[in-house]
Design a protein around this motif. Structure first.
Motif, PDB file in Angstrom:
ATOM      1  N   SER A   1      -2.502  -0.729 -12.744  1.00 41.68           N
ATOM      2  CA  SER A   1      -2.401  -2.058 -12.132  1.00 41.68           C
ATOM      3  C   SER A   1      -3.641  -2.908 -12.396  1.00 41.68           C
ATOM      4  O   SER A   1      -3.593  -4.122 -12.304  1.00 41.68           O
ATOM      5  CB  SER A   1      -2.167  -1.928 -10.623  1.00 41.68           C
ATOM      6  OG  SER A   1      -3.331  -1.486  -9.964  1.00 41.68           O
TER       7      SER A   1
ATOM      8  N   ASN B   1      -2.233  -4.927  -5.482  1.00 44.98           N
ATOM      9  CA  ASN B   1      -0.986  -4.406  -6.048  1.00 44.98           C
ATOM     10  C   ASN B   1       0.023  -4.188  -4.923  1.00 44.98           C
ATOM     11  O   ASN B   1       1.073  -3.594  -5.118  1.00 44.98           O
ATOM     12  CB  ASN B   1      -1.233  -3.132  -6.860  1.00 44.98           C
ATOM     13  CG  ASN B   1      -1.992  -2.079  -6.070  1.00 44.98           C
ATOM     14  OD1 ASN B   1      -1.922  -2.052  -4.836  1.00 44.98           O
ATOM     15  ND2 ASN B   1      -2.698  -1.215  -6.764  1.00 44.98           N
ATOM     16  N   LEU B   2      -0.329  -4.658  -3.756  1.00 46.88           N
ATOM     17  CA  LEU B   2       0.552  -4.680  -2.569  1.00 46.88           C
ATOM     18  C   LEU B   2       0.854  -3.295  -2.012  1.00 46.88           C
ATOM     19  O   LEU B   2       1.599  -3.161  -1.050  1.00 46.88           O
ATOM     20  CB  LEU B   2       1.867  -5.415  -2.856  1.00 46.88           C
ATOM     21  CG  LEU B   2       1.758  -6.778  -3.540  1.00 46.88           C
ATOM     22  CD1 LEU B   2       3.122  -7.443  -3.594  1.00 46.88           C
ATOM     23  CD2 LEU B   2       0.761  -7.676  -2.830  1.00 46.88           C
ATOM     24  N   GLN B   3       0.305  -2.263  -2.622  1.00 47.11           N
ATOM     25  CA  GLN B   3       0.578  -0.909  -2.143  1.00 47.11           C
ATOM     26  C   GLN B   3      -0.711  -0.158  -1.873  1.00 47.11           C
ATOM     27  O   GLN B   3      -1.738  -0.403  -2.503  1.00 47.11           O
ATOM     28  CB  GLN B   3       1.352  -0.122  -3.202  1.00 47.11           C
ATOM     29  CG  GLN B   3       2.770  -0.585  -3.385  1.00 47.11           C
ATOM     30  CD  GLN B   3       3.454   0.200  -4.490  1.00 47.11           C
ATOM     31  OE1 GLN B   3       3.891  -0.375  -5.477  1.00 47.11           O
ATOM     32  NE2 GLN B   3       3.551   1.519  -4.324  1.00 47.11           N
TER      33      GLN B   3
ATOM     34  N   PRO C   1       3.722  -0.025   1.297  1.00 49.60           N
ATOM     35  CA  PRO C   1       3.165  -1.380   1.182  1.00 49.60           C
ATOM     36  C   PRO C   1       1.947  -1.585   2.080  1.00 49.60           C
ATOM     37  O   PRO C   1       1.868  -1.003   3.167  1.00 49.60           O
ATOM     38  CB  PRO C   1       4.311  -2.289   1.660  1.00 49.60           C
ATOM     39  CG  PRO C   1       5.496  -1.432   1.845  1.00 49.60           C
ATOM     40  CD  PRO C   1       5.078  -0.015   1.885  1.00 49.60           C
TER      41      PRO C   1
ATOM     42  N   ASP D   1       5.479  -9.334   1.277  1.00 55.25           N
ATOM     43  CA  ASP D   1       5.029  -8.392   0.252  1.00 55.25           C
ATOM     44  C   ASP D   1       6.014  -7.246   0.022  1.00 55.25           C
ATOM     45  O   ASP D   1       6.151  -6.743  -1.094  1.00 55.25           O
ATOM     46  CB  ASP D   1       3.655  -7.811   0.629  1.00 55.25           C
ATOM     47  CG  ASP D   1       2.538  -8.801   0.344  1.00 55.25           C
ATOM     48  OD1 ASP D   1       2.827  -9.869  -0.243  1.00 55.25           O
ATOM     49  OD2 ASP D   1       1.378  -8.512   0.701  1.00 55.25           O
TER      50      ASP D   1
ATOM     51  N   GLN E   1       7.252  -6.345  -3.630  1.00 55.10           N
ATOM     52  CA  GLN E   1       7.143  -5.001  -4.203  1.00 55.10           C
ATOM     53  C   GLN E   1       8.520  -4.542  -4.694  1.00 55.10           C
ATOM     54  O   GLN E   1       8.659  -4.056  -5.820  1.00 55.10           O
ATOM     55  CB  GLN E   1       6.607  -4.018  -3.159  1.00 55.10           C
ATOM     56  CG  GLN E   1       6.373  -2.622  -3.738  1.00 55.10           C
ATOM     57  CD  GLN E   1       6.296  -1.537  -2.673  1.00 55.10           C
ATOM     58  OE1 GLN E   1       6.020  -1.825  -1.516  1.00 55.10           O
ATOM     59  NE2 GLN E   1       6.528  -0.314  -3.066  1.00 55.10           N
TER      60      GLN E   1
ATOM     61  N   ILE F   1       0.782  -5.212 -10.105  1.00 53.70           N
ATOM     62  CA  ILE F   1       1.874  -4.274  -9.802  1.00 53.70           C
ATOM     63  C   ILE F   1       1.319  -2.864  -9.896  1.00 53.70           C
ATOM     64  O   ILE F   1       0.721  -2.483 -10.916  1.00 53.70           O
ATOM     65  CB  ILE F   1       3.015  -4.443 -10.822  1.00 53.70           C
ATOM     66  CG1 ILE F   1       3.599  -5.854 -10.715  1.00 53.70           C
ATOM     67  CG2 ILE F   1       4.096  -3.380 -10.619  1.00 53.70           C
ATOM     68  CD1 ILE F   1       4.480  -6.241 -11.877  1.00 53.70           C
ATOM     69  N   LYS F   2       1.487  -2.102  -8.842  1.00 54.55           N
ATOM     70  CA  LYS F   2       0.993  -0.725  -8.893  1.00 54.55           C
ATOM     71  C   LYS F   2       1.851   0.061  -9.877  1.00 54.55           C
ATOM     72  O   LYS F   2       3.075  -0.045  -9.868  1.00 54.55           O
ATOM     73  CB  LYS F   2       1.046  -0.096  -7.490  1.00 54.55           C
ATOM     74  CG  LYS F   2       0.252   1.188  -7.399  1.00 54.55           C
ATOM     75  CD  LYS F   2      -0.477   1.315  -6.088  1.00 54.55           C
ATOM     76  CE  LYS F   2      -1.169   2.645  -5.973  1.00 54.55           C
ATOM     77  NZ  LYS F   2      -2.035   2.752  -4.812  1.00 54.55           N
TER      78      LYS F   2
ATOM     79  N   SER G   1       5.764   0.234  -9.079  1.00 56.55           N
ATOM     80  CA  SER G   1       6.044  -0.498  -7.847  1.00 56.55           C
ATOM     81  C   SER G   1       6.890   0.301  -6.849  1.00 56.55           C
ATOM     82  O   SER G   1       7.555  -0.271  -6.016  1.00 56.55           O
ATOM     83  CB  SER G   1       6.747  -1.827  -8.197  1.00 56.55           C
ATOM     84  OG  SER G   1       6.500  -2.785  -7.210  1.00 56.55           O
TER      85      SER G   1
ATOM     86  N   ASN H   1       7.076   3.397  -3.840  1.00 54.64           N
ATOM     87  CA  ASN H   1       6.153   3.859  -2.797  1.00 54.64           C
ATOM     88  C   ASN H   1       5.375   5.113  -3.178  1.00 54.64           C
ATOM     89  O   ASN H   1       4.310   5.382  -2.641  1.00 54.64           O
ATOM     90  CB  ASN H   1       6.904   4.098  -1.490  1.00 54.64           C
ATOM     91  CG  ASN H   1       7.147   2.794  -0.757  1.00 54.64           C
ATOM     92  OD1 ASN H   1       6.424   1.817  -0.976  1.00 54.64           O
ATOM     93  ND2 ASN H   1       8.154   2.759   0.093  1.00 54.64           N
TER      94      ASN H   1
END
Ligand SMILES: Cc1ncc(C[n+]2csc(CCOP(=O)(O)OP(=O)(O)O)c2C)c(N)n1
Ligand SMILES: [Mg+2]
Length: 1019
Positions: A242, A390-392, A397, A449, A453, A521-522, A532, A534
């Motif tokens: 990411s 990366n929102l995670q 998240p 988010d 994601q 983006i993870k 993206s 979990n």
């Protein structure tokens, strides 16, 4: 003409003792030369001269007690300087106030000159953009439009600043009229830098993309290979995936390495993105394939450490960051320390920067944002944070129901930082430009988010339906785009153009720190199983299909077979990629990261500088904290050492009697002192100064520790050896900031930590959360921390000088933890025995023998304040019970235990060789007598040496919660007072069948000891 120097205002003190007369009659003195040292029972402070000339007469001697106005000396004045009293009448305005007035006058003049010019800014107002604001809650759209049209016209004719001024006026007006609506610190969910304001990257984007793809591939390959070999090893792919663009743009264009011409930018890499840094170093030719294959296998030489650990890779990593939250604080204080060195004239101002890479999940750590206020207050424009959103985080998240980017924007802007949001990539620019109705912006603002994601875990069709499909206007906006086009709409953190523009702006920022908040983006590019989702964070393995996808996604020139074998790829030396990559780094001065040091040693002061602490104080009482302050005062007279001392105090200078330092060396304040301090007439006035030496950190132990680490690693980060001395309440040391202390060890920081007011029973009256009986145990867990618990001033002097010699002259990568106390007592002269100094440093020496009775003997050993209880107990044992004893002062149970363990290990591994004797055994084995140990710490502190003592061994300690009371009562409570020591000593001898139990029972009765009372730790 003869001029008199009198005792100045020394605050609330009267009849203060002169402990030192520094000058002699006949000498010439200058202004500010120290003339005498005064000592109250709380602090010691030098009196500086306010006169100049030859001393004709000194009116005081050591031991005299003086008060304000008493005559100290007289000089034959040379007319150049006048005594303060005379001067004050002719110059009523204090200097600081005068400076302030002058500065203010200058500013007013400049402003008057400037006033007629109205700064105009050319601004291209985007044509009619969002003029038709979505009308939710708009009760009068026509009126709204009129206001917006007026603003557009102001923007066009007078620029953004004027528009902002008007808006501010409107807001202030509405407040005055009674509105109490707080306006948001947030901007809409779009990039801060608009496309027309972006600075373009000069780089070759094609080559840079190819290089980045190879780095991505090799970083993933090393993790996958390591886990194929040993599945237990672990590692991370998704995080670097990411962040690859964020790092690459910095490496190719911004980060300047240290070399003989420049000090280098300092980069705090996000800990678990380490594989990406190794992968780049591999392309640069700094690491071999074999080394990559030894990722996370560090036991044998040549392995690569899992995360940035300077201790394990001392020529590579500079900053330990992987414990979340440590990096952001260390970076802030690093940037501050850089300014401190510049302002004190110790290093040049070369425009160096400190960059810190942080995860969005990491921002939840209280430490991560705990010091951002300081960064703004100190105007740290040499500091840039990059938060990879990366929102995670690990489990899922970061803000599924909200927006982490907006949340961070508000907090950082509120704290006074410049915020640059990099949310959308270039593919979005035309769409945003076409968003005449503002509906796209509306969706962007509305989407949370968790949805963002989920979009990136699906496909283009899903995004079309769920995102653009929300409103007819946005559905229409993308009607001509294919699903593939929609899928290509990129996030800002993956767009090198956007990242470059943000870095460029941040690098040029003046007066404030900057945070770049980048959306990514993870697991970018990892495909179905890793992008993206979990579980991305845990992904350490990739199946063949995923690897094929990854290869294709980034066009890595590997055959299917090579992919199946998970081969690394490094183009040949003459390839465009390698030449470009190396050329960029050459232009930026060298490789990053790299850890080097060219700092010169500091010669330890002559031993005699500490001799005054080796003499008996007679009846005069003093605490070891006071002894330390006197020692430091003397060190400040040593030309080599003085400028390098960095005293760090979190709002406790007065507790430790250090307020004399305020005047003498000043408190560092980047703005100087803009006010006349309330106590300006006093000797210990609160003096802030741009060149000040003391770091007064306020009530902030974590910040103080971060400052201490910055100063303690200055030898490598700034090539100048500094001597940080951080004094704190010992209870608020390791226990409060243990993780920072661990990071200090990893960083190879050198310096002194002083746990003042130490001991469970020595700091009386403070209670459970203040009274420390375990910090030495915590210190013992850090391998390169050397710790001491001295009792007497001469022990402290010997330990301190050796610390200076080992760390700052011999450059050993160790640091010292020394406890000092606030209990006043007389200090004896250092024993004449030649081995005494050696024993002090090794951890114990024989302090005294009680030999009157020549029958039964016990060995009493102890440290810190409790040694004095032991000495008193020994006298009672000799005089009242006919028991002799040897008293050993243990300066460090920790050092003794380390030596014991090392010796025992050697003996066990070398069965055919003659056993070595540990140092403890060499000392205590001289006699067969049993040993009784005691300290002001938990029993496990002294218990550490039990395995190495052949004699019978017993220990006393202060196990349990502290509480407030007098020292006497506390020591009785914890059973470490002289009465308990006598009783337990008799009981030990009885238990060893050397005496009967009768004297024990007598003592229990005599001292009123409750034998049925619970163990103190249960009370
Ligand atoms: C103090 C601390 N707690 C927990 C961890 C374990 N840990 C490592 S990475 C991680 C998640 C990080 O998420 P984020 O900061 O968003 O980084 P990302 O990998 O998403 O870039 C956690 C919990 C740690 N390294 N340090
Ligand atoms: Mg994250």
């Amino acid at each position: 003409m003869s001029i008199q120097l009198k005792v100045p205002d020394i605050g609330d003190f009267e009849q203060v003792e002169i402990i030192e007369v520094i000058v002699k009659a006949g000498e010439n003195i200058k202004k500010n030369d120290p003339v005498v040292t005064l000592e109250s029972d709380k602090s010691s402070v030098e009196v500086p001269s306010t006169v100049e000339g030859k001393i004709s007469n000194i009116s005081v001697k050591v031991g005299d007690k003086v008060s304000k106005g008493d005559l100290i000396l007289e000089v034959e004045g040379n007319g150049k300087s006048l005594p303060d009293e005379v001067k004050k009448t002719s110059d009523q305005i204090p200097k600081s106030t005068k400076n302030l007035i002058e500065e203010a006058e200058k500013t007013i003049e400049q402003e008057i000159k400037k006033a007629p010019e109205v700064e105009k800014e050319t601004i291209r107002v985007a044509e009619d953009k969002i003029s038709k604001v979505v009308s939710d809650g708009d009760i009068d759209p026509v009126e709204t439009k009129e206001w917006i049209d007026s603003l557009s016209s102001v923007l066009e004719t007078d620029g953004g600043k004027r528009a902002q001024f008007l808006i501010k006026q409107l807001i202030e007006h509405s407040y005055r009229q009674g509105s109490d609506l707080v306006l948001s610190r947030n901007t809409p969910y779009v990039n801060t830098i608009s496309p027309d304001k972006e600075t373009k990257s000069p780089g070759d984007q094609n080559i840079e993309r190819r290089i980045r793809s190879l780095i991505r591939w090799n970083a993933a390959a090393m993790v996958v290979r390591a886990n194929k070999k040993f599945p237990e090893l672990g590692g991370h792919i998704g995080t670097f995936a990411s962040a690859a663009t964020l790092y690459d743009v910095g490496m190719n264009h911004f980060w300047r390495a240290k070399n003989n011409k420049f000090g280098g930018d300092l980069i705090y890499f996000q800990g678990h993105s380490a594989p990406g840094m190794y992968a780049r170093a591999f392309l640069e030719g700094r690491l071999s394939e074999k080394q990559l294959d030894n990722f996370r296998q560090e036991v044998n030489p040549g392995g690569l450490s899992s995360y940035p650990h300077p201790w394990l890779m001392p020529n590579f990593w500079q900053f330990p960051t992987v414990s979340m939250g440590i990096g952001p604080m260390l970076a802030i204080y690093q940037a501050r320390f850089m300014k401190y060195l510049i302002n004190r004239g110790l290093i040049k101002d070369e425009g160096r920067k400190v960059w810190a890479f942080l995860g969005d999940g990491e921002m939840d750590e209280p430490e991560s944002m705990g010091a951002i206020g300081l960064a703004a207050r100190e105007n740290l424009d040499n500091l840039i944070f990059v938060v990879n959103c990366n929102l995670q985080r690990l489990d899922g998240p970061v803000r599924g129901n909200g927006k982490i980017i907006q949340e961070l924007e508000g907090i950082f802007r509120g704290a006074g930082w410049d915020v640059i949001k990099v949310i959308w990539g270039s593919y979005w620019d035309p769409l945003l430009a076409k968003d005449k109705t503002g509906h796209l912006l509306k969706i962007m603002n509305e989407t949370v988010d968790g949805e963002y994601q989920a979009f990136k875990a699906r496909n283009g069709l899903y995004v079309r339906e769920k995102f653009f499909g929300k409103y007819a206007e946005t559905k229409e906006l993308v009607s001509s785009l294919s699903d593939k086009d929609i899928w290509r709409l990129n996030r800002g953190g993956h767009d090198p153009h956007k990242v470059y523009a943000a870095y460029d702006q941040a690098s040029k920022n003046k007066g404030k720190p900057t945070v770049i908040i980048a959306k990514t983006i993870k697991g970018y590019g990892m495909g179905k199983t890793g992008e993206s989702v979990n579980t991305t964070h845990q992904q350490k393995k990739m199946g063949v299909d995923d690897l094929m996808y990854y290869r294709d996604r980034f066009d890595v020139p590997l055959t299917d077979k090579q992919v199946q074998d998970i081969q690394y790829f490094r183009p040949n030396e003459n390839s465009e990629e390698i030449k470009y990559l190396k050329d960029r780094r050459i232009k930026l001065g060298g490789f990053i990261p790299e850890r080097t040091t060219y700092a010169k040693q500091i010669k330890a002061p002559q031993k005699d500088i500490f001799d005054f602490l080796k003499e008996s104080t007679g009846k005069k009482e003093m605490s070891t904290t006071m002894a330390l302050v006197r020692l430091l005062t003397n060190l400040l007279r040593d030309k080599n050492v003085a400028p390098r001392l960095v005293p760090i105090i979190p709002d406790e200078a007065r507790t430790f009697g250090m307020e004399g330092f305020f005047q003498k060396i000043g408190i560092y304040a980047h703005e100087g002192q803009k006010y006349e301090p309330e106590d300006s007439e006093q000797l210990s006035s609160y003096r802030e100064d741009k060149k000040g030496q003391v770091l007064e950190e306020g009530i902030n132990e974590a910040g103080s520790m971060a400052s201490w680490i910055a100063a303690g690693t200055s030898y490598t980060n700034h090539d100048i050896e500094m001597i940080p001395i951080y004094l704190f309440y010992s209870m608020f040391g390791f226990q409060r900031v243990g993780d920072f202390a661990w990071a200090a060890g990893d960083s190879q920081a050198r310096g002194f930590l002083i746990g003042a007011t130490s001991g469970r029973t020595t700091l009386a009256g403070e209670g459970l959360q203040h009274q420390d009986g375990h910090s030495h145990l915590l210190a013992s867990t850090i391998p390169n921390c050397i710790s001491y618990d001295p009792t007497f001033a001469y022990e402290l002097a010997v330990i301190f000088r050796e610390g200076l010699r080992r760390m700052h002259e011999k450059k050993e990568n160790i640091f010292y933890y020394i406890t000092t106390m606030n209990e006043n007592y007389p200090h004896p002269a250092m024993p004449k025995d030649k081995g005494c100094e050696d024993g002090i440093l090794k951890g114990m020496y024989k302090f005294k023998e009680f030999n009157k009775n020549k029958k039964i003997k016990i060995q009493l050993i102890g440290s810190g304040a409790i040694l004095r209880e032991i000495i008193s107990g020994a006298e009672i044992l000799q005089n009242e019970h006919g028991i002799d004893s040897d008293i050993w002062s243990v300066t460090s149970f920790n050092e003794l235990a380390r030596d014991g363990m090392e010796t025992e290990r050697y003996n066990l591994l070398n069965p055919d060789e003659k056993n070595k004797a540990s140092y403890v055994e060499q000392c205590l084995g001289q006699s067969n007598s049993p040993v009784l140990a005691a300290s002001d710490y938990m029993r496990s502190h002294s218990e550490q040496i039990r395995p190495f003592v052949k004699n019978s061994f017993y220990s006393l300690g202060t196990d349990g919660f502290g509480r407030s009371d007098t020292r006497k009562n506390l020591r009785k409570f914890f059973e470490v007072d002289k009465e308990h020591i006598v009783t337990y000593a008799l009981s030990v001898l009885s238990n060893e069948q050397l005496i009967s139990s009768k004297p024990v029972k007598d003592a229990i009765k005599k001292y009123n000891i409750d034998t049925k009372r619970s163990f103190p730790s249960k009370l």
